[in-house]
Design a protein around this motif. Structure first.
Motif, PDB file in Angstrom:
ATOM      1  N   VAL A 225     -10.122   0.083   5.570  1.00 17.18           N
ATOM      2  CA  VAL A 225      -9.775   1.419   6.071  1.00 17.18           C
ATOM      3  C   VAL A 225      -9.247   1.229   7.482  1.00 17.18           C
ATOM      4  O   VAL A 225      -9.941   0.678   8.341  1.00 17.18           O
ATOM      5  CB  VAL A 225     -11.007   2.345   6.080  1.00 17.18           C
ATOM      6  CG1 VAL A 225     -10.653   3.697   6.717  1.00 17.18           C
ATOM      7  CG2 VAL A 225     -11.547   2.536   4.669  1.00 17.18           C
ATOM      8  N   THR A 226      -8.013   1.640   7.713  1.00 16.52           N
ATOM      9  CA  THR A 226      -7.381   1.352   9.002  1.00 16.52           C
ATOM     10  C   THR A 226      -6.495   2.503   9.470  1.00 16.52           C
ATOM     11  O   THR A 226      -5.828   3.153   8.646  1.00 16.52           O
ATOM     12  CB  THR A 226      -6.517   0.080   8.910  1.00 16.52           C
ATOM     13  OG1 THR A 226      -5.740  -0.052  10.103  1.00 16.52           O
ATOM     14  CG2 THR A 226      -5.582   0.119   7.720  1.00 16.52           C
TER      15      THR A 226
ATOM     16  N   GLU B 214     -11.718  -1.004   9.722  1.00 11.12           N
ATOM     17  CA  GLU B 214     -13.027  -0.542  10.173  1.00 11.12           C
ATOM     18  C   GLU B 214     -14.125  -1.443   9.599  1.00 11.12           C
ATOM     19  O   GLU B 214     -14.039  -1.903   8.457  1.00 11.12           O
ATOM     20  CB  GLU B 214     -13.257   0.909   9.716  1.00 11.12           C
ATOM     21  CG  GLU B 214     -12.330   1.922  10.371  1.00 11.12           C
ATOM     22  CD  GLU B 214     -12.611   3.338   9.918  1.00 11.12           C
ATOM     23  OE1 GLU B 214     -13.595   3.538   9.163  1.00 11.12           O
ATOM     24  OE2 GLU B 214     -11.852   4.241  10.308  1.00 11.12           O
ATOM     25  N   ASN B 215     -15.133  -1.688  10.411  1.00 16.32           N
ATOM     26  CA  ASN B 215     -16.297  -2.456   9.977  1.00 16.32           C
ATOM     27  C   ASN B 215     -15.914  -3.805   9.378  1.00 16.32           C
ATOM     28  O   ASN B 215     -16.535  -4.286   8.426  1.00 16.32           O
ATOM     29  CB  ASN B 215     -17.113  -1.636   8.959  1.00 16.32           C
ATOM     30  CG  ASN B 215     -18.469  -2.243   8.679  1.00 16.32           C
ATOM     31  OD1 ASN B 215     -19.085  -2.841   9.556  1.00 16.32           O
ATOM     32  ND2 ASN B 215     -18.921  -2.114   7.439  1.00 16.32           N
ATOM     33  N   ASN B 216     -14.858  -4.418   9.935  1.00 21.41           N
ATOM     34  CA  ASN B 216     -14.395  -5.737   9.463  1.00 21.41           C
ATOM     35  C   ASN B 216     -14.110  -5.768   7.960  1.00 21.41           C
ATOM     36  O   ASN B 216     -14.272  -6.802   7.311  1.00 21.41           O
ATOM     37  CB  ASN B 216     -15.424  -6.823   9.796  1.00 21.41           C
ATOM     38  CG  ASN B 216     -15.375  -7.253  11.243  1.00 21.41           C
ATOM     39  OD1 ASN B 216     -14.367  -7.056  11.931  1.00 21.41           O
ATOM     40  ND2 ASN B 216     -16.461  -7.814  11.731  1.00 21.41           N
ATOM     41  N   GLY B 217     -13.674  -4.631   7.440  1.00 20.60           N
ATOM     42  CA  GLY B 217     -13.367  -4.600   6.014  1.00 20.60           C
ATOM     43  C   GLY B 217     -14.591  -4.819   5.137  1.00 20.60           C
ATOM     44  O   GLY B 217     -14.471  -5.219   3.977  1.00 20.60           O
TER      45      GLY B 217
ATOM     46  N   TYR C 197       0.833  -1.210   0.000  1.00 21.17           N
ATOM     47  CA  TYR C 197       0.000   0.000   0.000  1.00 21.17           C
ATOM     48  C   TYR C 197       0.863   1.253   0.000  1.00 21.17           C
ATOM     49  O   TYR C 197       0.622   2.194  -0.764  1.00 21.17           O
ATOM     50  CB  TYR C 197      -0.916  -0.013   1.219  1.00 21.17           C
ATOM     51  CG  TYR C 197      -1.858   1.169   1.277  1.00 21.17           C
ATOM     52  CD1 TYR C 197      -3.085   1.128   0.620  1.00 21.17           C
ATOM     53  CD2 TYR C 197      -1.518   2.330   1.983  1.00 21.17           C
ATOM     54  CE1 TYR C 197      -3.951   2.210   0.664  1.00 21.17           C
ATOM     55  CE2 TYR C 197      -2.368   3.409   2.028  1.00 21.17           C
ATOM     56  CZ  TYR C 197      -3.590   3.353   1.368  1.00 21.17           C
ATOM     57  OH  TYR C 197      -4.441   4.433   1.405  1.00 21.17           O
ATOM     58  N   GLU C 198       1.874   1.265   0.862  1.00 18.52           N
ATOM     59  CA  GLU C 198       2.723   2.450   1.004  1.00 18.52           C
ATOM     60  C   GLU C 198       3.631   2.676  -0.203  1.00 18.52           C
ATOM     61  O   GLU C 198       4.172   3.762  -0.382  1.00 18.52           O
ATOM     62  CB  GLU C 198       3.545   2.333   2.285  1.00 18.52           C
ATOM     63  CG  GLU C 198       2.679   2.433   3.546  1.00 18.52           C
ATOM     64  CD  GLU C 198       3.411   2.044   4.814  1.00 18.52           C
ATOM     65  OE1 GLU C 198       4.544   1.516   4.709  1.00 18.52           O
ATOM     66  OE2 GLU C 198       2.847   2.254   5.907  1.00 18.52           O
TER      67      GLU C 198
ATOM     68  N   GLY D 121      -4.031   7.626   4.917  1.00 16.94           N
ATOM     69  CA  GLY D 121      -4.655   7.814   3.615  1.00 16.94           C
ATOM     70  C   GLY D 121      -5.670   6.743   3.255  1.00 16.94           C
ATOM     71  O   GLY D 121      -6.373   6.879   2.245  1.00 16.94           O
ATOM     72  N   SER D 122      -5.765   5.680   4.069  1.00 21.50           N
ATOM     73  CA  SER D 122      -6.689   4.604   3.706  1.00 21.50           C
ATOM     74  C   SER D 122      -8.149   5.020   3.868  1.00 21.50           C
ATOM     75  O   SER D 122      -9.048   4.368   3.340  1.00 21.50           O
ATOM     76  CB  SER D 122      -6.411   3.351   4.539  1.00 21.50           C
ATOM     77  OG  SER D 122      -6.663   3.574   5.915  1.00 21.50           O
ATOM     78  N   ASP D 123      -8.398   6.122   4.609  1.00 21.80           N
ATOM     79  CA  ASP D 123      -9.764   6.616   4.730  1.00 21.80           C
ATOM     80  C   ASP D 123     -10.258   7.187   3.410  1.00 21.80           C
ATOM     81  O   ASP D 123     -11.466   7.241   3.151  1.00 21.80           O
ATOM     82  CB  ASP D 123      -9.863   7.670   5.830  1.00 21.80           C
ATOM     83  CG  ASP D 123      -8.897   8.831   5.612  1.00 21.80           C
ATOM     84  OD1 ASP D 123      -7.804   8.605   5.037  1.00 21.80           O
ATOM     85  OD2 ASP D 123      -9.218   9.963   6.026  1.00 21.80           O
ATOM     86  N   LYS D 124      -9.314   7.596   2.555  1.00 26.08           N
ATOM     87  CA  LYS D 124      -9.673   8.110   1.232  1.00 26.08           C
ATOM     88  C   LYS D 124      -9.469   7.055   0.148  1.00 26.08           C
ATOM     89  O   LYS D 124     -10.265   6.952  -0.784  1.00 26.08           O
ATOM     90  CB  LYS D 124      -8.840   9.357   0.916  1.00 26.08           C
ATOM     91  CG  LYS D 124      -9.090  10.520   1.873  1.00 26.08           C
ATOM     92  CD  LYS D 124      -8.214  11.703   1.525  1.00 26.08           C
ATOM     93  CE  LYS D 124      -8.452  12.845   2.504  1.00 26.08           C
ATOM     94  NZ  LYS D 124      -7.567  14.023   2.224  1.00 26.08           N
ATOM     95  N   THR D 125      -8.391   6.313   0.278  1.00 26.44           N
ATOM     96  CA  THR D 125      -8.102   5.228  -0.672  1.00 26.44           C
ATOM     97  C   THR D 125      -7.872   3.952   0.133  1.00 26.44           C
ATOM     98  O   THR D 125      -6.764   3.714   0.617  1.00 26.44           O
ATOM     99  CB  THR D 125      -6.859   5.532  -1.522  1.00 26.44           C
ATOM    100  OG1 THR D 125      -7.015   6.799  -2.169  1.00 26.44           O
ATOM    101  CG2 THR D 125      -6.645   4.443  -2.571  1.00 26.44           C
ATOM    102  N   PRO D 126      -8.900   3.136   0.299  1.00 24.76           N
ATOM    103  CA  PRO D 126      -8.763   1.927   1.127  1.00 24.76           C
ATOM    104  C   PRO D 126      -7.730   0.948   0.560  1.00 24.76           C
ATOM    105  O   PRO D 126      -7.450   0.929  -0.641  1.00 24.76           O
ATOM    106  CB  PRO D 126     -10.166   1.314   1.100  1.00 24.76           C
ATOM    107  CG  PRO D 126     -11.076   2.448   0.721  1.00 24.76           C
ATOM    108  CD  PRO D 126     -10.268   3.310  -0.197  1.00 24.76           C
TER     109      PRO D 126
END
Length: 215
Positions: A148-149, A201-204, A78-79, A154-159
């Protein structure tokens, strides 16, 4: 050797027995049941499901750190900013006495958006309704979901896009809806362990219980 009645012969006989015991202990550690093959990856009722799906009871023991490797590989992918990453194997299932080619197991990778195939499946595969996409075949299953974690900026915008795959390896199990559901149930259960490790979040977006509804 065991016919000798001398002290030397007795020592040699006991020595041979000790070697045999050591060999047996080594084998016990080398081959384990599904509940131990990769640490606790298949602990609990999941172990029986794995044994039923694969048709095997003993597997070559693997490192218990598969989840750590998968989490690290997905984070690195991801990074990196790339659209996809190879990920890592959570658990390799190699049955005792099997051929080198007989390998099942679970792997997770980071998928590209183009990897979600929609209706364009390979022959013999079925789409299910769970996750972003879920696919089952004769001896395998694939599950696509997003995470989203707080562990990834940035995962809140791009999971983080995660693809999980389960393969049972060579097996005499029939190709029925029951066994296809079993493949997906195993993959879903291990995927829930991954989203917990990643704090998704929310178990993916995955349900607590597997949804085994064909599209």
């Amino acid at each position: 050797m065991r016919r000798w009645l001398t002290a030397a012969g007795l020592v040699m006989a006991l020595g041979a027995g000790s070697v045999a015991c050591a060999s047996e202990k080594k084998e016990e550690k080398t081959f384990v049941g599904a509940d131990e093959v990769c640490g606790d990856a298949f602990a609990g009722p999941l172990a029986e499901m794995v044994e039923k799906a694969t048709g095997d009871k003993l597997f070559f023991a693997k490192s218990p750190k598969g989840m750590e490797r998968v989490v690290a590989a997905l984070k690195d992918g991801y990074e990196s900013g790339r659209p996809w990453a190879a990920g890592d194997t959570l658990c390799l299932l190699r049955p005792k006495g099997a051929k080198q080619t007989d390998k099942g197991g679970v792997k997770f990778s980071m998928y590209s958006p183009q990897d979600v195939v929609g209706e364009g499946l390979s022959a013999g595969q079925d789409l299910y309704t769970m996750g972003v996409q879920s696919v089952v075949g004769r001896g395998n299953a694939a599950l696509f979901f997003e995470c989203v974690t707080p562990q990834l900026k940035g995962s809140d915008k791009t999971p983080l896009r995660i693809q999980g795959g389960f393969g049972r390896g060579e097996s005499d199990a029939p190709d029925t809806r029951e066994y296809r559901n079993l493949n997906m149930t195993i993959l879903h259960a291990v995927s829930l362990k991954l989203v917990k490790a990643l704090d998704c979040e929310n178990n993916g977006g995955l349900p607590k219980d597997p949804v085994l509804t064909p599209k």
